[in-house]
Write an enzyme that holds these catalytic residues in place. Structure first.
Site, short mmCIF file in Angstrom:
data_model
loop_
_atom_site.label_atom_id
_atom_site.label_comp_id
_atom_site.label_asym_id
_atom_site.label_seq_id
_atom_site.Cartn_x
_atom_site.Cartn_y
_atom_site.Cartn_z
N PHE A 16 1.37 5.30 0.49
CA PHE A 16 0.79 6.48 1.11
C PHE A 16 1.58 7.68 0.62
CE2 PHE A 16 -0.17 2.96 3.88
CZ PHE A 16 -1.52 3.16 4.15
N THR A 44 0.87 -1.17 0.00
CA THR A 44 0.00 0.00 0.00
C THR A 44 0.90 1.22 0.00
OG1 THR A 44 -1.69 -1.17 1.26
CG2 THR A 44 -1.80 1.23 1.25
#
Length: 155
Positions: free
Chosen positions: A52, A50
């Protein structure tokens, strides 16, 4: 059930007190909201990451600069629903040998059969040849927006 964020999903499950609900989230979210971890490492692919990104106003302090090849730029653009429109919008990048890392399409709300295209490319938006390709794209696309330029991940 879609929710705003993964930690918020844990909070909802805990607050509802339901014994038949769960959320996929971080260990930290479980700790903060008093949740029980039922399973770990549930990804179906070990290279499931993921990303960010920190998005800051344009007047923010300049980050440390790396060589141009160590940057990615993300843009979003739309084109008309005509044959070859996507081809013509990607051509300026191909002609300048700019590496395209990812392209995604999303339906344009309220405009049937038209899409927003999200494009990750290697390089900085404020340096040639990327800036030149963006000028050419702007001349032919319905809309173009640079979402940001950021250092590439080493993953």
């Amino acid at each position: 059930m879609p929710v705003y964020d993964t930690a918020g999903a844990v909070e909802i499950v805990i607050n509802e007190g339901s014994r038949d609900s769960a959320a996929v989230a971080t260990r930290r979210a479980a700790t903060v909201f008093g949740g029980e971890i039922l399973a770990e490492a549930i990804q179906d692919h070990m290279e499931n990451y993921t990303r960010f990104l920190l998005i800051a106003p344009s007047g923010s302090p300049e980050p440390v600069r790396h060589p141009v090849a160590e940057y990615k730029t993300t843009i979003v653009f739309s084109v008309g629903n005509i044959p070859g429109a996507l081809y013509h919008s990607l051509r300026p990048f191909a002609e300048r040998r700019i590496d395209l890392a990812k392209i995604e399409s999303r339906p344009l709300r309220g405009s049937p059969f038209e899409y927003l295209f999200y494009l990750d490319l290697i390089g900085r938006a404020d340096t040639a040849p990327v800036s030149d390709a963006l000028v050419e794209l702007r001349a032919q696309a319905k809309s173009v927006r640079v979402l940001g330029t950021y250092p590439r991940s080493n993953l």
